[in-house]
Design an enzyme around this catalytic site. Structure first.
Site, mmCIF file in Angstrom:
data_model
loop_
_atom_site.group_PDB
_atom_site.id
_atom_site.type_symbol
_atom_site.label_atom_id
_atom_site.label_comp_id
_atom_site.label_asym_id
_atom_site.label_seq_id
_atom_site.Cartn_x
_atom_site.Cartn_y
_atom_site.Cartn_z
ATOM 1 N N ASP A 128 6.568 -32.474 -114.706
ATOM 2 C CA ASP A 128 6.764 -31.043 -114.401
ATOM 3 C C ASP A 128 5.464 -30.397 -113.939
ATOM 4 O O ASP A 128 5.401 -29.755 -112.881
ATOM 5 C CB ASP A 128 7.275 -30.288 -115.645
ATOM 6 C CG ASP A 128 8.761 -30.461 -115.861
ATOM 7 O OD1 ASP A 128 9.319 -31.439 -115.344
ATOM 8 O OD2 ASP A 128 9.353 -29.612 -116.547
ATOM 9 N N SER B 123 10.327 -23.950 -116.017
ATOM 10 C CA SER B 123 9.810 -22.613 -116.301
ATOM 11 C C SER B 123 8.480 -22.633 -117.058
ATOM 12 O O SER B 123 7.536 -21.917 -116.706
ATOM 13 C CB SER B 123 10.898 -21.848 -117.081
ATOM 14 O OG SER B 123 10.349 -21.001 -118.009
ATOM 15 N N ALA C 205 16.042 -24.602 -119.097
ATOM 16 C CA ALA C 205 17.129 -24.953 -118.184
ATOM 17 C C ALA C 205 16.784 -26.162 -117.318
ATOM 18 O O ALA C 205 17.504 -26.498 -116.400
ATOM 19 C CB ALA C 205 17.467 -23.758 -117.303
ATOM 20 N N GLY C 206 15.645 -26.787 -117.580
ATOM 21 C CA GLY C 206 15.277 -27.977 -116.815
ATOM 22 C C GLY C 206 14.701 -27.678 -115.445
ATOM 23 O O GLY C 206 14.580 -28.559 -114.601
ATOM 24 N N LEU C 207 14.325 -26.410 -115.194
ATOM 25 C CA LEU C 207 13.789 -26.056 -113.874
ATOM 26 C C LEU C 207 12.273 -25.820 -113.908
ATOM 27 O O LEU C 207 11.698 -25.303 -112.945
ATOM 28 C CB LEU C 207 14.510 -24.818 -113.306
ATOM 29 C CG LEU C 207 16.014 -24.972 -113.075
ATOM 30 C CD1 LEU C 207 16.587 -23.736 -112.393
ATOM 31 C CD2 LEU C 207 16.346 -26.215 -112.243
ATOM 32 N N ALA D 167 6.095 -24.985 -117.263
ATOM 33 C CA ALA D 167 4.959 -25.459 -116.461
ATOM 34 C C ALA D 167 4.613 -24.459 -115.358
ATOM 35 O O ALA D 167 3.429 -24.270 -115.028
ATOM 36 C CB ALA D 167 5.276 -26.826 -115.856
ATOM 37 N N ALA D 168 5.619 -23.785 -114.805
ATOM 38 C CA ALA D 168 5.340 -22.794 -113.750
ATOM 39 C C ALA D 168 4.530 -21.629 -114.322
ATOM 40 O O ALA D 168 3.576 -21.146 -113.696
ATOM 41 C CB ALA D 168 6.645 -22.295 -113.134
ATOM 42 N N PRO E 121 14.954 -19.506 -115.083
ATOM 43 C CA PRO E 121 15.574 -19.469 -116.402
ATOM 44 C C PRO E 121 14.791 -20.350 -117.384
ATOM 45 O O PRO E 121 14.255 -21.392 -116.992
ATOM 46 C CB PRO E 121 16.978 -20.029 -116.161
ATOM 47 C CG PRO E 121 16.870 -20.837 -114.916
ATOM 48 C CD PRO E 121 15.778 -20.216 -114.089
HETATM 49 O O1 PMV Z 1 11.488 -30.066 -118.621
HETATM 50 P P1 PMV Z 1 12.721 -30.726 -118.145
HETATM 51 O O2 PMV Z 1 13.948 -30.356 -118.895
HETATM 52 O O3 PMV Z 1 12.871 -30.735 -116.658
HETATM 53 O O4 PMV Z 1 12.611 -32.286 -118.543
HETATM 54 C C1 PMV Z 1 11.602 -33.093 -118.075
HETATM 55 C C2 PMV Z 1 12.126 -34.412 -117.780
HETATM 56 C C3 PMV Z 1 12.158 -35.455 -118.879
HETATM 57 O O5 PMV Z 1 12.070 -36.697 -118.198
HETATM 58 C C4 PMV Z 1 13.492 -35.395 -119.630
HETATM 59 C C5 PMV Z 1 11.043 -35.326 -119.894
HETATM 60 C C6 PMV Z 1 9.673 -35.647 -119.323
HETATM 61 O O6 PMV Z 1 8.697 -35.359 -120.016
HETATM 62 O O7 PMV Z 1 9.556 -36.226 -118.226
#
Ligand code: PMV
Length: 326
Positions: free
Chosen positions: A163, A119, A115-117, A121-122, A112
């Site tokens: 990430d 996406s 959503a912090g997973l 960077a993948a 997704p």
């Molecule tokens: O991309 P996300 O939503 O997994 O966030 C990365 C994590 C943070 O620590 C909030 C930001 C970062 O650059 O490390």
């Protein structure tokens, strides 16, 4: 560097990720732990195209496409393609014409968005590897990560780099911004549920919000970051040592500290509470927060009950995964 354009299609993929603990404080040079989600992946293919087409970039899930030569610098697929082409041949007399081979790069992702997973960077890592492979070069983890980091800056402004690192290395990492990533082995099988609140999360805005509050109250925030750093170190010991029960309370504590930092939402807290009430050993938001996903560490025999509880608490989607198997 020697590159040659091959005529065979190539495909490369990259996993998603979850941050187990340490998000946000990792931007302030405190440690964080992230693990790859090897069964939720982005896939990139590169296939030959007619002569003089140039490089076509297709984001299949978004139904969007462009030629590299027409794409602005901020276009994420164009940025990763330009990064790869520049790395493979940085000379001005670029034999590929500066706009890439006559080929079509297509990306699809099971992850997704927002959503912090991981996406973004993948997609970058899969695309970088596919394009480089098409040109006869396999990117190692360090280079795939470095090229993707440049695109993360477009997505997030001031990313820590966690990430792109965990996704390019596809191994659990203990990460401190600006230092080489420490990959480590998980000492037992950990069962995780990942539940999506369905609320889009802007990492850029969440990070900017923490920065504003940190500037307004640096002592309070530095202390929160230090408390998170201490629990991240304890979590590393628990994860590496296979101590599943010790990890749960550390996740809970991390969630409380993230709430104090103002990055949770009632909807995320509700999912966290539902998971705990149904027997999770610990639960917390993961990633930028203010939306996105939570993770819950579960004993295997409670996984079904916790999953049902998360769905009853209005999770938009729930994934089940294991860490450290095999
Ligand atoms: O991309 P996300 O939503 O997994 O966030 C990365 C994590 C943070 O620590 C909030 C930001 C970062 O650059 O490390």
């Amino acid at each position: 560097m020697n590159t040659h354009t091959q005529t065979m299609p190539v495909e490369r993929s990259a996993p998603g990720k979850v941050i187990l603990c340490g998000e946000h404080s990792v931007v302030y040079k405190r440690p964080a732990i992230a693990v790859p989600l090897s069964d939720l992946r982005a896939r990139a293919t590169v296939v030959p195209a007619p002569k003089n087409q140039g490089l076509r970039l297709v984001a299949a899930d978004l139904d969007e496409e462009t030629l590299l030569q027409d794409a602005p610098p901020q276009h994420p697929l164009a940025a990763i393609a330009r990064g790869v082409l520049g790395y493979l041949d940085p000379t001005p007399t670029f034999p590929l014409g500066g706009e890439g081979p006559d080929a079509t790069l297509t990306v699809r992702s099971a992850l997704p968005i927002a959503a912090g997973l991981g996406s973004g960077a993948a997609v970058s890592v899969a695309s970088a590897r596919a394009l480089a492979a098409y040109l006869g070069h396999e990117l190692d983890a360090e280079m795939a990560s470095a090229l993707s980091y440049e695109v993360e800056k477009i997505h997030h402004g001031t990313p820590s780099g966690i990430d792109n690192t965990v996704i390019a290395y596809e191994q659990p990492v203990y990460f401190v911004k600006g230092t080489p990533p420490q990959v480590f082995t998980i000492g037992a099988t950990f069962h995780l549920l990942i539940a999506d609140s369905g609320i889009p999360s802007s990492t850029r805005e969440a990070v900017a919000g923490v920065r504003r509050r940190w500037e307004a109250a640096p002592e309070t925030y530095n202390e929160l970051f230090d408390r998170i750093a201490a629990l991240v170190d304890a979590a590393r010991t628990a994860v590496a040592g296979g101590d599943v029960r010790a990890l749960g309370p550390l996740l809970d504590e991390n969630h409380s500290l993230l709430c104090e930092m103002g990055v949770s939402l009632p909807e995320l807290d509700r999912l966290v509470d539902a998971a705990r009430a149904a027997g999770a050993l610990g639960a917390k938001l993961t990633g930028g927060g203010a939306g996105g996903n939570i993770i819950a560490l579960v004993p295997p025999e409670r996984a079904g009950a916790v999953l049902a509880a998360l769905e009853a608490a209005s999770a938009a989607r729930v994934w089940q995964t294991t860490l450290g198997e095999g």
